[in-house]
Design a protein around this motif. Structure first.
Motif, PDB file in Angstrom:
ATOM      1  N   LEU A 223     -15.273  -3.438 -52.829  1.00 31.51           N
ATOM      2  CA  LEU A 223     -15.129  -1.980 -52.862  1.00 31.51           C
ATOM      3  C   LEU A 223     -16.260  -1.331 -53.658  1.00 31.51           C
ATOM      4  O   LEU A 223     -16.758  -1.901 -54.628  1.00 31.51           O
ATOM      5  CB  LEU A 223     -13.804  -1.598 -53.540  1.00 31.51           C
ATOM      6  CG  LEU A 223     -12.510  -1.710 -52.733  1.00 31.51           C
ATOM      7  CD1 LEU A 223     -11.321  -1.454 -53.659  1.00 31.51           C
ATOM      8  CD2 LEU A 223     -12.503  -0.740 -51.565  1.00 31.51           C
ATOM      9  N   PRO A 224     -16.627  -0.116 -53.272  1.00 35.25           N
ATOM     10  CA  PRO A 224     -17.562   0.640 -54.106  1.00 35.25           C
ATOM     11  C   PRO A 224     -16.880   1.054 -55.411  1.00 35.25           C
ATOM     12  O   PRO A 224     -15.654   0.969 -55.551  1.00 35.25           O
ATOM     13  CB  PRO A 224     -17.883   1.864 -53.241  1.00 35.25           C
ATOM     14  CG  PRO A 224     -16.707   2.021 -52.338  1.00 35.25           C
ATOM     15  CD  PRO A 224     -16.217   0.629 -52.068  1.00 35.25           C
ATOM     16  N   ASP A 225     -17.689   1.513 -56.366  1.00 31.74           N
ATOM     17  CA  ASP A 225     -17.154   1.868 -57.682  1.00 31.74           C
ATOM     18  C   ASP A 225     -16.087   2.960 -57.612  1.00 31.74           C
ATOM     19  O   ASP A 225     -15.192   3.013 -58.468  1.00 31.74           O
ATOM     20  CB  ASP A 225     -18.280   2.318 -58.611  1.00 31.74           C
ATOM     21  CG  ASP A 225     -19.210   1.167 -58.978  1.00 31.74           C
ATOM     22  OD1 ASP A 225     -18.801   0.003 -58.804  1.00 31.74           O
ATOM     23  OD2 ASP A 225     -20.344   1.434 -59.424  1.00 31.74           O
ATOM     24  N   ASP A 226     -16.173   3.837 -56.619  1.00 32.05           N
ATOM     25  CA  ASP A 226     -15.198   4.923 -56.508  1.00 32.05           C
ATOM     26  C   ASP A 226     -14.060   4.571 -55.548  1.00 32.05           C
ATOM     27  O   ASP A 226     -13.326   5.447 -55.093  1.00 32.05           O
ATOM     28  CB  ASP A 226     -15.882   6.215 -56.049  1.00 32.05           C
ATOM     29  CG  ASP A 226     -16.540   6.079 -54.672  1.00 32.05           C
ATOM     30  OD1 ASP A 226     -16.583   4.943 -54.134  1.00 32.05           O
ATOM     31  OD2 ASP A 226     -17.009   7.098 -54.132  1.00 32.05           O
ATOM     32  N   GLY A 227     -13.908   3.278 -55.254  1.00 27.37           N
ATOM     33  CA  GLY A 227     -12.832   2.843 -54.368  1.00 27.37           C
ATOM     34  C   GLY A 227     -11.478   2.954 -55.041  1.00 27.37           C
ATOM     35  O   GLY A 227     -11.371   3.243 -56.233  1.00 27.37           O
ATOM     36  N   PRO A 228     -10.414   2.721 -54.273  1.00 25.81           N
ATOM     37  CA  PRO A 228      -9.062   2.849 -54.817  1.00 25.81           C
ATOM     38  C   PRO A 228      -8.776   1.815 -55.900  1.00 25.81           C
ATOM     39  O   PRO A 228      -9.326   0.719 -55.896  1.00 25.81           O
ATOM     40  CB  PRO A 228      -8.169   2.615 -53.591  1.00 25.81           C
ATOM     41  CG  PRO A 228      -9.010   1.824 -52.646  1.00 25.81           C
ATOM     42  CD  PRO A 228     -10.410   2.301 -52.865  1.00 25.81           C
ATOM     43  N   ARG A 229      -7.902   2.184 -56.807  1.00 25.42           N
ATOM     44  CA  ARG A 229      -7.467   1.293 -57.885  1.00 25.42           C
ATOM     45  C   ARG A 229      -5.946   1.259 -57.924  1.00 25.42           C
ATOM     46  O   ARG A 229      -5.292   2.280 -57.730  1.00 25.42           O
ATOM     47  CB  ARG A 229      -7.987   1.788 -59.244  1.00 25.42           C
ATOM     48  CG  ARG A 229      -9.499   1.679 -59.430  1.00 25.42           C
ATOM     49  CD  ARG A 229      -9.935   2.362 -60.733  1.00 25.42           C
ATOM     50  NE  ARG A 229     -11.379   2.205 -60.958  1.00 25.42           N
ATOM     51  CZ  ARG A 229     -11.912   1.571 -61.991  1.00 25.42           C
ATOM     52  NH1 ARG A 229     -11.136   1.006 -62.911  1.00 25.42           N
ATOM     53  NH2 ARG A 229     -13.213   1.485 -62.139  1.00 25.42           N
ATOM     54  N   GLY A 230      -5.416   0.081 -58.206  1.00 29.44           N
ATOM     55  CA  GLY A 230      -3.970  -0.043 -58.371  1.00 29.44           C
ATOM     56  C   GLY A 230      -3.185   0.186 -57.103  1.00 29.44           C
ATOM     57  O   GLY A 230      -2.029   0.615 -57.149  1.00 29.44           O
ATOM     58  N   GLY A 231      -3.792  -0.130 -55.945  1.00 36.09           N
ATOM     59  CA  GLY A 231      -3.117   0.065 -54.667  1.00 36.09           C
ATOM     60  C   GLY A 231      -2.664  -1.236 -54.041  1.00 36.09           C
ATOM     61  O   GLY A 231      -2.967  -2.330 -54.523  1.00 36.09           O
ATOM     62  N   PHE A 232      -1.934  -1.097 -52.934  1.00 35.24           N
ATOM     63  CA  PHE A 232      -1.384  -2.221 -52.179  1.00 35.24           C
ATOM     64  C   PHE A 232      -1.753  -1.976 -50.729  1.00 35.24           C
ATOM     65  O   PHE A 232      -1.349  -0.985 -50.140  1.00 35.24           O
ATOM     66  CB  PHE A 232       0.133  -2.266 -52.381  1.00 35.24           C
ATOM     67  CG  PHE A 232       0.852  -3.409 -51.724  1.00 35.24           C
ATOM     68  CD1 PHE A 232       0.202  -4.567 -51.328  1.00 35.24           C
ATOM     69  CD2 PHE A 232       2.226  -3.328 -51.508  1.00 35.24           C
ATOM     70  CE1 PHE A 232       0.883  -5.611 -50.734  1.00 35.24           C
ATOM     71  CE2 PHE A 232       2.921  -4.370 -50.922  1.00 35.24           C
ATOM     72  CZ  PHE A 232       2.253  -5.512 -50.521  1.00 35.24           C
TER      73      PHE A 232
END
Length: 241
Positions: A223-232
């Motif tokens: 993922l790029p640095d601005d990609g989602p975090r803490g997702g499923f």
């Protein structure tokens, strides 16, 4: 270390076969040097040999995710070998015994539950915390935890497996805790469901290939640095919790 060698290194746990091996292969194809984490020495060596034959820069790391000393030794080996870690894929997991109603909630075998949790949840915490200092040395570190839609409280998918399914529910919860704790760092943490894949794990009954199952993991691992975090996530996008 970064100035000397800019090669990105990834650790995949349980990487000697199935989805783990496909993830290792896919990361290798994307230019990563891949650490094949596995308990069994012969299977680990065979996986590394096979990957190298395909052109992947792979090396083996002895790793039993249920053993504190093994995990600590693996982290030390990675530090010696690579100096940092760019991607951690927590792939190692077990389904647990099902005979004799062992995973029927009304007759749940607590030893089976403990065993499944020790690999699928505690193992992820052991490995993640052991290598986190190495991840924090990387410019764009990623952690991907292998989950399952069977752990989704919203979907309640798959057969009743009262040890395995809740282990993935808890893994999802742990994933969000890591994501929150590491929100102000470069470490991006997510959970992935590879789908029902034909592997030893499923008795080769699934309709999907290991490579198809690995696709969502590879996307989250890069993922790029601005990609989602803490997702499923799965191939279709966001999976309901």
């Amino acid at each position: 270390m970064d100035g000397v060698n800019d090669t990105k290194t990834a650790l995949v746990t349980g990487a000697n076969k199935g989805i783990g091996l496909a993830i290792a292969r896919g990361l290798g194809a994307r230019g990563f040097r891949v650490a094949v984490g596995a308990r069994d020495e012969d299977r680990r060596a065979a996986a590394v040999e096979g990957l190298r034959a395909e052109g992947v820069d792979a090396f083996g790391v002895a790793l039993d995710v249920t053993d504190d000393a093994s995990v600590a030794a693996a982290a030390q080996a990675l530090e010696r070998e690579a100096g940092r870690l760019d991607v951690l894929v927590n792939n190692a997991g077990i389904a647990g015994r099902t005979d004799g109603g062992a995973q029927d909630p009304t007759t749940l075998d607590l030893d089976v539950l403990r065993t499944v949790l020790d690999t699928n949840v505690l193992g992820v915490v052991r490995v993640t915390n052991a290598v986190l200092p190495l991840l924090l040395r990387a410019p764009a570190p990623r952690i991907v935890n292998l989950s399952s839609t069977m752990g989704s409280l919203g979907l309640q998918a798959g057969p009743i497996l009262a040890a395995y399914a809740p282990s993935k529910t808890m893994l999802n919860g742990i994933t969000t805790q890591y994501a929150r704790r590491l929100a102000d760092t470069p470490v991006v943490v997510n959970a992935a469901c590879p789908g029902y894949v034909a592997t030893d794990f499923t008795g080769h009954d699934g309709p999907r290939t290991p490579e198809e199952g690995a696709a969502v993991v590879l996307r989250l691992a890069t993922l790029p640095d601005d990609g989602p975090r803490g997702g499923f996530f799965d191939d279709g996008g966001v999976v309901p919790w």
